[in-house]
Motif scaffolding. Structure first.
Motif, PDB file in Angstrom:
ATOM      1  N   HIS A 165     -45.356  93.772  -8.918  1.00 20.22           N
ATOM      2  CA  HIS A 165     -44.253  92.883  -9.261  1.00 20.22           C
ATOM      3  C   HIS A 165     -44.638  92.025 -10.456  1.00 20.22           C
ATOM      4  O   HIS A 165     -45.808  91.653 -10.610  1.00 20.22           O
ATOM      5  N   VAL A 166     -43.671  91.669 -11.280  1.00 20.30           N
ATOM      6  CA  VAL A 166     -43.905  90.811 -12.434  1.00 20.30           C
ATOM      7  C   VAL A 166     -44.057  89.377 -11.951  1.00 20.30           C
ATOM      8  O   VAL A 166     -43.214  88.857 -11.223  1.00 20.30           O
ATOM      9  N   VAL A 167     -45.161  88.748 -12.365  1.00 24.79           N
ATOM     10  CA  VAL A 167     -45.407  87.350 -12.045  1.00 24.79           C
ATOM     11  C   VAL A 167     -44.890  86.473 -13.171  1.00 24.79           C
ATOM     12  O   VAL A 167     -44.234  85.463 -12.941  1.00 24.79           O
ATOM     13  N   ILE A 168     -45.161  86.890 -14.402  1.00 24.71           N
ATOM     14  CA  ILE A 168     -44.711  86.134 -15.570  1.00 24.71           C
ATOM     15  C   ILE A 168     -44.510  87.092 -16.736  1.00 24.71           C
ATOM     16  O   ILE A 168     -45.254  88.048 -16.898  1.00 24.71           O
ATOM     17  N   HIS A 169     -43.464  86.847 -17.506  1.00 26.11           N
ATOM     18  CA  HIS A 169     -43.147  87.660 -18.677  1.00 26.11           C
ATOM     19  C   HIS A 169     -42.786  86.711 -19.807  1.00 26.11           C
ATOM     20  O   HIS A 169     -41.847  85.932 -19.684  1.00 26.11           O
ATOM     21  N   LYS A 170     -43.537  86.778 -20.896  1.00 23.00           N
ATOM     22  CA  LYS A 170     -43.331  85.850 -22.009  1.00 23.00           C
ATOM     23  C   LYS A 170     -43.327  86.606 -23.336  1.00 23.00           C
ATOM     24  O   LYS A 170     -43.954  87.636 -23.488  1.00 23.00           O
ATOM     25  N   HIS A 171     -42.611  86.025 -24.288  1.00 24.61           N
ATOM     26  CA  HIS A 171     -42.735  86.400 -25.689  1.00 24.61           C
ATOM     27  C   HIS A 171     -43.665  85.366 -26.316  1.00 24.61           C
ATOM     28  O   HIS A 171     -43.886  84.300 -25.740  1.00 24.61           O
ATOM     29  N   PRO A 172     -44.214  85.642 -27.505  1.00 25.10           N
ATOM     30  CA  PRO A 172     -45.031  84.610 -28.145  1.00 25.10           C
ATOM     31  C   PRO A 172     -44.221  83.328 -28.343  1.00 25.10           C
ATOM     32  O   PRO A 172     -42.991  83.343 -28.339  1.00 25.10           O
ATOM     33  N   HIS A 173     -44.928  82.249 -28.546  1.00 28.17           N
ATOM     34  CA  HIS A 173     -44.284  80.951 -28.736  1.00 28.17           C
ATOM     35  C   HIS A 173     -43.449  80.959 -30.012  1.00 28.17           C
ATOM     36  O   HIS A 173     -43.786  81.637 -30.983  1.00 28.17           O
ATOM     37  N   TRP A 174     -42.380  80.173 -30.027  1.00 29.00           N
ATOM     38  CA  TRP A 174     -41.488  80.114 -31.176  1.00 29.00           C
ATOM     39  C   TRP A 174     -42.165  79.572 -32.428  1.00 29.00           C
ATOM     40  O   TRP A 174     -41.645  79.751 -33.533  1.00 29.00           O
ATOM     41  N   LYS A 175     -43.337  78.960 -32.278  1.00 28.48           N
ATOM     42  CA  LYS A 175     -43.997  78.391 -33.458  1.00 28.48           C
ATOM     43  C   LYS A 175     -44.352  79.456 -34.489  1.00 28.48           C
ATOM     44  O   LYS A 175     -44.454  79.168 -35.672  1.00 28.48           O
ATOM     45  N   THR A 223     -40.130  91.847 -29.963  1.00 30.64           N
ATOM     46  CA  THR A 223     -40.645  93.069 -29.350  1.00 30.64           C
ATOM     47  C   THR A 223     -42.072  92.922 -28.832  1.00 30.64           C
ATOM     48  O   THR A 223     -42.676  93.910 -28.426  1.00 30.64           O
ATOM     49  N   THR A 224     -42.607  91.706 -28.846  1.00 28.15           N
ATOM     50  CA  THR A 224     -43.934  91.451 -28.289  1.00 28.15           C
ATOM     51  C   THR A 224     -43.763  90.867 -26.895  1.00 28.15           C
ATOM     52  O   THR A 224     -43.043  89.889 -26.711  1.00 28.15           O
ATOM     53  N   HIS A 225     -44.423  91.488 -25.930  1.00 25.47           N
ATOM     54  CA  HIS A 225     -44.305  91.070 -24.533  1.00 25.47           C
ATOM     55  C   HIS A 225     -45.695  90.807 -23.969  1.00 25.47           C
ATOM     56  O   HIS A 225     -46.593  91.626 -24.116  1.00 25.47           O
ATOM     57  N   PHE A 226     -45.845  89.668 -23.318  1.00 21.68           N
ATOM     58  CA  PHE A 226     -47.049  89.345 -22.562  1.00 21.68           C
ATOM     59  C   PHE A 226     -46.610  89.265 -21.107  1.00 21.68           C
ATOM     60  O   PHE A 226     -45.777  88.437 -20.738  1.00 21.68           O
ATOM     61  N   VAL A 227     -47.149  90.171 -20.278  1.00 25.06           N
ATOM     62  CA  VAL A 227     -46.686  90.296 -18.899  1.00 25.06           C
ATOM     63  C   VAL A 227     -47.881  90.230 -17.953  1.00 25.06           C
ATOM     64  O   VAL A 227     -48.889  90.904 -18.171  1.00 25.06           O
ATOM     65  N   ILE A 228     -47.750  89.419 -16.917  1.00 23.56           N
ATOM     66  CA  ILE A 228     -48.725  89.388 -15.837  1.00 23.56           C
ATOM     67  C   ILE A 228     -48.009  89.911 -14.601  1.00 23.56           C
ATOM     68  O   ILE A 228     -46.946  89.399 -14.224  1.00 23.56           O
ATOM     69  N   THR A 229     -48.580  90.945 -14.003  1.00 22.60           N
ATOM     70  CA  THR A 229     -48.034  91.480 -12.757  1.00 22.60           C
ATOM     71  C   THR A 229     -49.025  91.204 -11.637  1.00 22.60           C
ATOM     72  O   THR A 229     -50.086  90.623 -11.869  1.00 22.60           O
ATOM     73  N   THR A 230     -48.700  91.662 -10.472  1.00 21.10           N
ATOM     74  CA  THR A 230     -49.596  91.477  -9.334  1.00 21.10           C
ATOM     75  C   THR A 230     -50.833  92.361  -9.435  1.00 21.10           C
ATOM     76  O   THR A 230     -51.806  92.124  -8.722  1.00 21.10           O
ATOM     77  N   HIS A 231     -50.842  93.356 -10.355  1.00 16.19           N
ATOM     78  CA  HIS A 231     -51.974  94.277 -10.477  1.00 16.19           C
ATOM     79  C   HIS A 231     -52.681  94.242 -11.832  1.00 16.19           C
ATOM     80  O   HIS A 231     -53.812  94.699 -11.923  1.00 16.19           O
TER      81      HIS A 231
END
Length: 174
Positions: free
Chosen positions: A13-23, A80-88
């Motif tokens: 399962h996805v724990v967190i899904h982020k794009h890079p910071h707007w800066k 189109t850049t994704h940083f994703v932390i899942t349970t695995h």
């Protein structure tokens, strides 16, 4: 925007899904504003000339090239850049025409660190550093809310009931 479930494993399962910071879009936005201002100024400057139509076309072409190259490129890369932390695992996906992916299984992560300077702290971003079992530490720049991401990742690593170290529990309790 949720990460596509068909790319995840069973019981993942996805724990967190982020794009890079707007800066990372700050300078492209500044360039966009300057390009529009300079283009409008030059267009107004040559408007009284007999050859103003050709000048306007040239100004428009140069402005379009600058905007596509310096503004739209970074905007599309950001989107189109994704940083994703899942349970695995921890995943990073980036690229437009050529996609690149990095996956780090939770069981291979040795340590998690974050770093953010004064400017990063002001805008709420930072660098997440993940050291895995066999590789050099990987640095993920411009992660929004890096301290929260760090805490969530640390919690995911240490919440695994199958690992060798679980604070407060012995092997017989599990």
């Amino acid at each position: 925007m949720a990460y596509p479930d068909d790319l995840l494993g069973e019981d993942e399962h996805v724990v967190i899904h982020k794009h890079p910071h707007w800066k990372m879009l700050f300078w492209p936005i500044v360039v966009f504003l300057i390009t529009v201002a300079v283009g409008a100024y030059l267009a107004a400057l040559v408007s009284s000339q007999s050859w103003h139509t050709y000048a306007w076309i040239a100004i428009g072409v140069v402005a379009a090239i600058v905007i596509i190259w310096v503004v739209l490129g970074p905007l599309i890369r950001w989107r189109t850049t994704h940083f994703v932390i899942t349970t695995h695992r921890v995943m990073m996906r980036f690229g437009v025409l050529t996609r690149t992916g990095i996956d780090i299984p939770m069981s291979r992560i040795n340590s998690v660190q974050f770093r953010h300077g004064l400017l990063d702290r002001l805008v709420g971003a930072g660098t997440l550093i993940i050291e895995s079992a066999s590789d050099e530490p990987l640095e993920f720049d411009d992660i929004p809310n890096v301290e929260r991401v760090h805490s969530l990742l640390y919690r995911e690593i240490n919440d695994d009931p199958n690992d060798d170290f679980h604070p407060g529990h012995t092997r017989s309790e599990r």
